[in-house]
Design a protein around this motif. Structure first.
Motif, mmCIF file in Angstrom:
data_model
loop_
_atom_site.group_PDB
_atom_site.id
_atom_site.type_symbol
_atom_site.label_atom_id
_atom_site.label_comp_id
_atom_site.label_asym_id
_atom_site.label_seq_id
_atom_site.Cartn_x
_atom_site.Cartn_y
_atom_site.Cartn_z
ATOM 1 N N LEU A 94 10.901 -0.630 0.225
ATOM 2 C CA LEU A 94 12.072 -1.486 0.018
ATOM 3 C C LEU A 94 13.050 -1.389 1.188
ATOM 4 C CD1 LEU A 94 12.670 -0.995 -3.789
ATOM 5 C CD2 LEU A 94 11.896 -3.073 -2.641
ATOM 6 N N ALA A 95 13.170 -0.215 1.788
ATOM 7 C CA ALA A 95 14.040 -0.069 2.956
ATOM 8 C C ALA A 95 13.509 -0.895 4.126
ATOM 9 C CB ALA A 95 14.161 1.399 3.345
ATOM 10 N N VAL A 102 -4.743 -5.046 -5.508
ATOM 11 C CA VAL A 102 -3.852 -4.288 -4.638
ATOM 12 C C VAL A 102 -2.604 -3.924 -5.422
ATOM 13 C CG1 VAL A 102 -2.458 -4.350 -2.541
ATOM 14 C CG2 VAL A 102 -4.746 -5.333 -2.541
ATOM 15 N N LEU A 103 -2.055 -4.894 -6.125
ATOM 16 C CA LEU A 103 -0.866 -4.658 -6.943
ATOM 17 C C LEU A 103 -1.261 -4.676 -8.419
ATOM 18 C CD1 LEU A 103 1.676 -6.903 -5.068
ATOM 19 C CD2 LEU A 103 1.570 -4.428 -5.063
ATOM 20 N N TRP A 104 -0.940 -3.614 -9.098
ATOM 21 C CA TRP A 104 -1.238 -3.504 -10.517
ATOM 22 C C TRP A 104 0.018 -3.827 -11.306
ATOM 23 C CZ3 TRP A 104 -6.204 -2.687 -11.923
ATOM 24 C CH2 TRP A 104 -7.079 -2.286 -10.913
ATOM 25 N N SER A 105 -0.109 -3.896 -12.597
ATOM 26 C CA SER A 105 1.065 -4.182 -13.441
ATOM 27 C C SER A 105 1.688 -2.874 -13.918
ATOM 28 C CB SER A 105 0.674 -5.075 -14.616
ATOM 29 O OG SER A 105 -0.304 -4.429 -15.396
ATOM 30 N N ASN A 106 2.014 -2.006 -12.971
ATOM 31 C CA ASN A 106 2.719 -0.771 -13.312
ATOM 32 C C ASN A 106 4.167 -0.868 -12.844
ATOM 33 O OD1 ASN A 106 2.456 -0.488 -10.573
ATOM 34 N ND2 ASN A 106 1.039 1.235 -10.659
ATOM 35 N N ALA A 107 4.946 0.152 -13.115
ATOM 36 C CA ALA A 107 6.389 0.096 -12.838
ATOM 37 C C ALA A 107 6.693 -0.036 -11.346
ATOM 38 C CB ALA A 107 7.074 1.331 -13.409
ATOM 39 N N THR A 108 5.981 0.690 -10.501
ATOM 40 C CA THR A 108 6.307 0.629 -9.072
ATOM 41 C C THR A 108 5.928 -0.721 -8.461
ATOM 42 O OG1 THR A 108 4.220 1.717 -8.513
ATOM 43 C CG2 THR A 108 6.171 3.116 -8.700
ATOM 44 N N PHE A 121 0.818 -1.210 0.000
ATOM 45 C CA PHE A 121 0.000 0.000 0.000
ATOM 46 C C PHE A 121 0.857 1.266 0.000
ATOM 47 C CE2 PHE A 121 -3.045 -3.122 1.661
ATOM 48 C CZ PHE A 121 -4.072 -2.919 0.748
ATOM 49 N N VAL A 122 1.970 1.258 0.710
ATOM 50 C CA VAL A 122 2.837 2.435 0.774
ATOM 51 C C VAL A 122 3.467 2.723 -0.580
ATOM 52 C CG1 VAL A 122 5.015 3.303 1.742
ATOM 53 C CG2 VAL A 122 3.297 2.294 3.229
ATOM 54 N N PRO A 132 4.144 7.438 -4.851
ATOM 55 C CA PRO A 132 4.940 6.796 -5.893
ATOM 56 C C PRO A 132 6.450 7.035 -5.875
ATOM 57 C CG PRO A 132 2.925 7.615 -6.817
ATOM 58 C CD PRO A 132 2.953 8.058 -5.392
ATOM 59 N N PRO A 133 6.984 8.239 -5.822
ATOM 60 C CA PRO A 133 8.450 8.266 -5.902
ATOM 61 C C PRO A 133 9.131 7.830 -4.604
ATOM 62 C CG PRO A 133 7.549 10.502 -5.971
ATOM 63 C CD PRO A 133 6.405 9.550 -5.889
ATOM 64 N N VAL A 134 8.569 8.202 -3.468
ATOM 65 C CA VAL A 134 9.223 7.923 -2.186
ATOM 66 C C VAL A 134 8.704 6.621 -1.575
ATOM 67 C CG1 VAL A 134 9.593 8.831 0.146
ATOM 68 C CG2 VAL A 134 9.533 10.380 -1.798
ATOM 69 N N GLY A 135 7.477 6.261 -1.857
ATOM 70 C CA GLY A 135 6.865 5.085 -1.252
ATOM 71 C C GLY A 135 7.591 3.796 -1.577
#
Length: 152
Positions: A69-70, A113-119, A55-56, A61-64
């Motif tokens: 991952l951290a 919840v998870l789409w097939s986008n880059a993030t 969800f985060v 998008p850029p920071v989430g």
């Protein structure tokens, strides 16, 4: 005349935070019951990090994605350091991946919840790589995962 004092050797940030390989390998092994409890706890923590990170990473998008991952890397590495075995890093990775599989399945209503986008794909791919990296780092045990110093 006295000799000038030698400058202390500068340590890198990674060595200051993680310690040297010799220091990590010299740490005492936790008792068996504590390791088993830690495996279960880190499995559940891997599930929680996977759900929260899913969800985060979509929310900011850029920071989430970096934040998710951290948290994932910290969970995998903490499992390795707390238990001192490769299974300690593999347990949260297994929970993380199990939750990812469930989050990728679309619901009958068409919600995802998870789409097939880059993030979302980066979250899945890089998170998996982090799990493999942490599970292959040097530990206090020999080659056999989860067992301290097995007989040869």
């Amino acid at each position: 005349m006295t000799a000038p004092a030698a400058k202390p050797k500068r340590r890198s940030i990674a060595v200051a935070v993680l310690g040297t390989r010799e220091q990590r390998l010299a740490e005492p092994q936790p008792p068996r019951f504590a390791r088993i409890a830690a495996y279960v706890l880190f499995f559940l923590l891997g599930i929680a990090v996977s759900v929260c990170g899913s969800f985060v990473q979509a929310l900011w998008p850029p920071v989430g994605i970096l934040l998710a991952l951290a948290a994932t890397a910290a969970t995998f590495y903490a499992g390795l350091r707390v238990t001192g075995t490769r299974l300690g890093a593999a347990a949260p990775a297994a929970g993380w991946f199990l939750a990812m599989l469930l989050l990728m399945v679309p619901r009958p209503e068409g919600d995802n919840v998870l789409w097939s986008n880059a993030t979302s794909l980066a979250w899945l791919f890089v998170g998996s790589i982090l799990g493999v990296i942490c599970a292959t780092l040097p530990t206090r045990t020999s080659w056999f995962p989860g067992v301290p110093n097995p007989p040869r």
